[in-house]
Scaffold this active site. Structure first.
Site, PDB file in Angstrom:
ATOM      1  N   SER A 141      -6.346  -5.091  12.413  1.00 50.97           N
ATOM      2  CA  SER A 141      -6.883  -4.121  13.369  1.00 50.97           C
ATOM      3  C   SER A 141      -8.170  -4.626  14.005  1.00 50.97           C
ATOM      4  O   SER A 141      -8.436  -4.360  15.186  1.00 50.97           O
ATOM      5  CB  SER A 141      -7.123  -2.783  12.674  1.00 50.97           C
ATOM      6  N   LEU A 142      -8.990  -5.335  13.252  1.00 51.89           N
ATOM      7  CA  LEU A 142     -10.227  -5.892  13.810  1.00 51.89           C
ATOM      8  C   LEU A 142      -9.905  -6.948  14.864  1.00 51.89           C
ATOM      9  O   LEU A 142     -10.481  -6.960  15.958  1.00 51.89           O
ATOM     10  CB  LEU A 142     -11.094  -6.492  12.701  1.00 51.89           C
TER      11      LEU A 142
ATOM     12  N   ARG B  10       0.803  -1.221   0.000  1.00 51.70           N
ATOM     13  CA  ARG B  10       0.000   0.000   0.000  1.00 51.70           C
ATOM     14  C   ARG B  10       0.836   1.271   0.000  1.00 51.70           C
ATOM     15  O   ARG B  10       0.537   2.224  -0.720  1.00 51.70           O
ATOM     16  CB  ARG B  10      -0.925   0.022   1.230  1.00 51.70           C
TER      17      ARG B  10
ATOM     18  N   GLU C  85      -7.988   1.475  17.369  1.00 51.72           N
ATOM     19  CA  GLU C  85      -7.053   2.282  16.594  1.00 51.72           C
ATOM     20  C   GLU C  85      -6.432   3.410  17.408  1.00 51.72           C
ATOM     21  O   GLU C  85      -5.325   3.855  17.104  1.00 51.72           O
ATOM     22  CB  GLU C  85      -7.756   2.855  15.359  1.00 51.72           C
TER      23      GLU C  85
END
Length: 391
Positions: A242-243, A143, A226
């Site tokens: 992140s989840l 990314r 976060e």
């Protein structure tokens, strides 16, 4: 999640409030200062005492001009925690998604990277598939690499566009109905037309430093999701981690609090107490200052950074901070932005989501985390001092 909360008798939901600060007694957080807006620019402060406070407020996307985050993800809780004495970790590591749909919508809708996985390509206005000259993996590079490639084309005035016409074509609406709806709402037919894209702030790897139980460096304060920085994501988060982190650390924080808070203090709801109210806020000035801040952060502390640019950002943030000193929202946004820019200035290398074009290579000697606090901002307003550990 909302339905589960509504059906849980032990959870009291306060709606229509905005949190602006933590209340600290000595070295312990003892509550939250809330504002309940009564009319535009006016409200009353209320103090909610608490045996434990958990911050779960999301990311920092709205500090940047283009973001996929909701408008309320302004990084305010990082500032609140820092003022209460908490250590902030890795604030310079900000992830930008390379292909937000660039049609002037805030927050920017996402053209998922699954499109590139299906074979969609990135073109500039000259029709060049520019990622191939930057990385042999082309559109499937990490990314941060793709985000820099898209950013460079936009900065050069050539634009960047996602071409799904050949790889997906007529199957677009069936396979990607959400992206298709965003495109068509903006007057773009993704089956036959190119989709204009731009990098957008997507995820903050940094945040309030916590341990494996969600504890911050300040007694009485936990952070999850976060807004926290556990170190799990390193310098460049992988999608969906992140989840998992939020689920695991949320449960651990709850268990930790349960183990240390006396039963006679747990589950007891205290009616908010009214305290001295805020000064009326000039809403037009707020909008103007926030717009300036977001542009400063995008230009000088965004996808590609330089030492000179970061110093420019810090100088501009100081001015914005003075002008918005009486607005708690602006003050919080400025403080979190300063933490990000200061840490980015100190890290003279490129690593993960942090890229310095004046230091484009990774430095093995700097392969360690950043820890920064309010003391560091006071001692060195133009550079972050790295602490080795926190209590």
């Amino acid at each position: 999640l909302i339905a589960a909360v509504r059906q849980t008798p032990s959870i009291r939901v306060l709606e229509g409030y905005e949190a602006h600060d933590l209340i600290a007694e000595g070295k312990r957080v003892s509550g939250v200062r809330l504002e309940r807006p009564e009319k535009l620019g006016h409200g009353t402060y209320q103090f909610v005492p608490a045996s434990a406070v958990i911050l779960a407020t999301g990311g920092v996307g709205a500090l940047f001009a283009v973001t996929t985050n909701p408008a309320y993800a302004r990084g305010e809780a990082i500032a609140m925690a820092a003022r209460a004495g908490a250590v902030i970790a890795d604030p310079e590591f900000v992830q930008f998604h390379p292909t937000a749909i660039d049609v002037g919508i805030d927050p920017a809708p996402l053209a998922t990277e699954a499109l590139r996985g299906e074979g969609a390509t990135l073109l500039n206005s000259d029709g060049e598939r520019f990622m191939l000259r930057l990385d042999p993996r082309g559109e499937l590079a990490p990314r941060d690499v793709v985000a820099r490639g898209v950013y460079a084309e936009l900065a050069a005035g050539r634009g960047a566009f996602l071409d799904c016409r050949t790889a997906i074509g007529a199957r677009f609406d069936e396979l990607y109905p959400t992206v298709a709806a965003h495109c068509r709402a903006a007057g773009i037919d993704p089956v036959r037309q190119l989709i204009p894209v731009a990098p957008a702030e997507h995820y903050h790897m940094g945040g309030i430093a916590t341990d494996e139980r969600g504890r911050t460096s300040v007694a009485g304060l936990w952070a999850v999701g976060e807004v926290a920085s556990t170190g799990l994501h390193g310098a460049n988060r992988l999608a969906s981690n992140s989840l998992l982190e939020a689920v695991v650390l949320g449960a651990r924080a709850a268990a930790d609090i349960k183990s240390i808070i006396p039963l006679d203090r747990a589950g007891h709801f205290v009616v908010p107490q009214k305290i001295a109210g805020p000064k009326p806020v000039d809403m037009k000035a707020r909008v103007r200052l926030i717009t300036r801040l977001r542009n400063v952060m995008t230009t000088h502390a965004g996808v590609m950074r330089t030492g000179a640019g970061l110093k420019t950002a810090l100088a501009a943030l100081e001015v914005i901070g003075r002008e918005g000193a009486d607005d708690p929202l602006v003050a919080n946004m400025v403080l979190t932005s300063r933490l990000i820019a200061t840490a980015a200035l100190k890290r003279k290398e490129s690593r993960g989501g942090h890229y310095r074009s004046d230091y484009p290579a990774a430095d093995p000697a700097q392969a360690k985390r950043t820890f920064i606090s309010m003391r560091d901002l006071r001692d060195a307003p133009a550079s972050a001092q790295v602490a080795s550990s926190f209590a």
